[in-house]
Design a protein around this motif. Structure first.
Motif, PDB file in Angstrom:
ATOM      1  N   ASN A  72      27.992  95.248  20.213  1.00 17.89           N
ATOM      2  CA  ASN A  72      28.575  96.464  19.661  1.00 17.89           C
ATOM      3  C   ASN A  72      28.281  96.549  18.154  1.00 17.89           C
ATOM      4  N   CYS A  73      27.028  96.380  17.773  1.00 20.96           N
ATOM      5  CA  CYS A  73      26.705  96.320  16.352  1.00 20.96           C
ATOM      6  C   CYS A  73      26.689  97.693  15.671  1.00 20.96           C
ATOM      7  N   ARG A  74      26.833  98.760  16.431  1.00 19.30           N
ATOM      8  CA  ARG A  74      26.966 100.075  15.783  1.00 19.30           C
ATOM      9  C   ARG A  74      28.342 100.213  15.145  1.00 19.30           C
ATOM     10  N   GLU A  75      29.365  99.773  15.865  1.00 14.75           N
ATOM     11  CA  GLU A  75      30.732  99.856  15.335  1.00 14.75           C
ATOM     12  C   GLU A  75      31.119  98.628  14.523  1.00 14.75           C
ATOM     13  N   MET A  76      30.544  97.501  14.850  1.00 15.94           N
ATOM     14  CA  MET A  76      30.817  96.247  14.131  1.00 15.94           C
ATOM     15  C   MET A  76      29.477  95.687  13.643  1.00 15.94           C
ATOM     16  N   PRO A  77      28.911  96.318  12.605  1.00 17.92           N
ATOM     17  CA  PRO A  77      27.545  95.990  12.184  1.00 17.92           C
ATOM     18  C   PRO A  77      27.461  94.745  11.289  1.00 17.92           C
ATOM     19  N   TYR A  78      27.686  93.587  11.900  1.00 21.90           N
ATOM     20  CA  TYR A  78      27.692  92.355  11.119  1.00 21.90           C
ATOM     21  C   TYR A  78      26.793  91.292  11.744  1.00 21.90           C
ATOM     22  N   GLN A  79      26.161  90.550  10.885  1.00 22.43           N
ATOM     23  CA  GLN A  79      25.447  89.347  11.289  1.00 22.43           C
ATOM     24  C   GLN A  79      26.190  88.185  10.632  1.00 22.43           C
ATOM     25  N   TYR A  80      26.522  87.202  11.443  1.00 26.88           N
ATOM     26  CA  TYR A  80      27.239  86.019  10.974  1.00 26.88           C
ATOM     27  C   TYR A  80      26.261  84.851  11.010  1.00 26.88           C
ATOM     28  N   LYS A  81      26.155  84.128   9.916  1.00 27.08           N
ATOM     29  CA  LYS A  81      25.321  82.925   9.886  1.00 27.08           C
ATOM     30  C   LYS A  81      26.229  81.726   9.667  1.00 27.08           C
ATOM     31  N   GLY A  82      25.858  80.601  10.279  1.00 27.31           N
ATOM     32  CA  GLY A  82      26.691  79.426  10.123  1.00 27.31           C
ATOM     33  C   GLY A  82      26.026  78.166  10.616  1.00 27.31           C
ATOM     34  N   VAL A  83      26.852  77.128  10.690  1.00 30.51           N
ATOM     35  CA  VAL A  83      26.401  75.807  11.100  1.00 30.51           C
ATOM     36  C   VAL A  83      27.183  75.409  12.351  1.00 30.51           C
ATOM     37  N   ALA A  84      26.449  74.979  13.374  1.00 32.58           N
ATOM     38  CA  ALA A  84      27.045  74.649  14.669  1.00 32.58           C
ATOM     39  C   ALA A  84      27.161  73.147  14.873  1.00 32.58           C
ATOM     40  N   GLU A  85      28.233  72.756  15.562  1.00 33.81           N
ATOM     41  CA  GLU A  85      28.410  71.374  16.019  1.00 33.81           C
ATOM     42  C   GLU A  85      28.713  71.423  17.499  1.00 33.81           C
ATOM     43  N   TYR A  86      28.277  70.405  18.220  1.00 31.72           N
ATOM     44  CA  TYR A  86      28.448  70.361  19.676  1.00 31.72           C
ATOM     45  C   TYR A  86      29.428  69.255  20.056  1.00 31.72           C
ATOM     46  N   TYR A  87      30.337  69.578  20.975  1.00 42.33           N
ATOM     47  CA  TYR A  87      31.360  68.634  21.429  1.00 42.33           C
ATOM     48  C   TYR A  87      31.335  68.540  22.953  1.00 42.33           C
ATOM     49  N   LYS A  88      31.317  67.315  23.475  1.00 40.74           N
ATOM     50  CA  LYS A  88      31.347  67.070  24.918  1.00 40.74           C
ATOM     51  C   LYS A  88      32.720  66.621  25.390  1.00 40.74           C
ATOM     52  N   GLU A  89      33.644  66.397  24.453  1.00 37.19           N
ATOM     53  CA  GLU A  89      34.984  65.929  24.810  1.00 37.19           C
ATOM     54  C   GLU A  89      35.952  66.318  23.704  1.00 37.19           C
ATOM     55  N   GLY A  90      37.240  66.074  23.986  1.00 35.21           N
ATOM     56  CA  GLY A  90      38.247  66.302  22.966  1.00 35.21           C
ATOM     57  C   GLY A  90      38.838  67.700  22.982  1.00 35.21           C
ATOM     58  N   GLU A  91      39.485  68.029  21.875  1.00 36.45           N
ATOM     59  CA  GLU A  91      40.239  69.272  21.734  1.00 36.45           C
ATOM     60  C   GLU A  91      39.376  70.515  21.959  1.00 36.45           C
ATOM     61  N   TYR A  92      38.180  70.521  21.403  1.00 35.99           N
ATOM     62  CA  TYR A  92      37.331  71.705  21.532  1.00 35.99           C
ATOM     63  C   TYR A  92      36.862  71.917  22.968  1.00 35.99           C
ATOM     64  N   LEU A  93      36.573  70.845  23.687  1.00 36.14           N
ATOM     65  CA  LEU A  93      36.197  70.986  25.087  1.00 36.14           C
ATOM     66  C   LEU A  93      37.378  71.540  25.887  1.00 36.14           C
ATOM     67  N   LYS A  94      38.589  71.098  25.598  1.00 29.14           N
ATOM     68  CA  LYS A  94      39.776  71.630  26.293  1.00 29.14           C
ATOM     69  C   LYS A  94      39.945  73.122  26.036  1.00 29.14           C
ATOM     70  N   ILE A  95      39.706  73.547  24.816  1.00 32.12           N
ATOM     71  CA  ILE A  95      39.783  74.984  24.499  1.00 32.12           C
ATOM     72  C   ILE A  95      38.717  75.742  25.281  1.00 32.12           C
ATOM     73  N   ALA A  96      37.505  75.190  25.359  1.00 32.85           N
ATOM     74  CA  ALA A  96      36.421  75.827  26.129  1.00 32.85           C
ATOM     75  C   ALA A  96      36.801  75.921  27.608  1.00 32.85           C
ATOM     76  N   GLU A  97      37.429  74.889  28.136  1.00 32.71           N
ATOM     77  CA  GLU A  97      37.868  74.912  29.542  1.00 32.71           C
ATOM     78  C   GLU A  97      38.900  76.007  29.775  1.00 32.71           C
ATOM     79  N   GLU A  98      39.852  76.159  28.857  1.00 29.26           N
ATOM     80  CA  GLU A  98      40.858  77.219  28.971  1.00 29.26           C
ATOM     81  C   GLU A  98      40.221  78.599  28.878  1.00 29.26           C
ATOM     82  N   LEU A  99      39.259  78.724  27.989  1.00 26.76           N
ATOM     83  CA  LEU A  99      38.540  79.986  27.819  1.00 26.76           C
ATOM     84  C   LEU A  99      37.799  80.359  29.096  1.00 26.76           C
ATOM     85  N   ASP A 100      37.092  79.403  29.672  1.00 22.34           N
ATOM     86  CA  ASP A 100      36.379  79.648  30.926  1.00 22.34           C
ATOM     87  C   ASP A 100      37.338  79.998  32.054  1.00 22.34           C
TER      88      ASP A 100
END
Length: 137
Positions: A72-100
């Motif tokens: 929806n870049c016509r109404e929200m015309p933003y590009q976000y740049k950043g740095v990614a980290e990958y997690y296979k366990e822990g708190e972030y994986l639990k959040i991903a499981e809840e999201l899914d």
């Protein structure tokens, strides 16, 4: 610290998000993502559940610099740049499981990508196209 507005949060969490990565050789890749959650709008922290990442994950592990935008870049015309980290366990994986579970109960993520947004750019056409809106100092 880059702060995400309420509208940015809604857009990232409710639209298809395109995640751009690149290999260590600079070969680009872009993939659509739906399982996205803003972890902390004040700090610009975004989580994406890894359900089907192949090239995307390989690229993140080789080169953590990423870019995002929404369908929806016509109404929200933003590009976000950043740095990614990958997690296979822990708190972030639990959040991903809840999201899914909320999106598709039959999905179980392989991991979670957490992105720290460091810059936001304007994508709207016109004289301010490509202008830096916010930057992590």
């Amino acid at each position: 610290m880059v702060k995400l507005s309420e509208d940015m949060v809604k857009s990232l969490e409710n639209e298809i998000v395109f995640l751009a990565t690149s290999s260590k050789e600079g070969i680009p890749n872009v993939a659509p993502m739906k399982a996205v959650k803003v972890l902390d709008a004040e700090k610009g922290m975004v989580l994406i559940a890894d359900n089907f990442m192949n090239k995307t994950l390989k690229n993140i592990l080789e080169n953590p610099n990423v870019a995002l935008t929404t369908a929806n870049c016509r109404e929200m015309p933003y590009q976000y740049k950043g740095v990614a980290e990958y997690y296979k366990e822990g708190e972030y994986l639990k959040i991903a499981e809840e999201l899914d579970k909320a999106l598709r109960p039959d999905f179980k993520p392989k991991g979670a990508v957490v992105i720290k947004i460091t810059e936001i750019y304007n994508l709207k056409s016109g004289p301010d196209a490509g202008k830096l809106i916010a930057k992590d100092e």
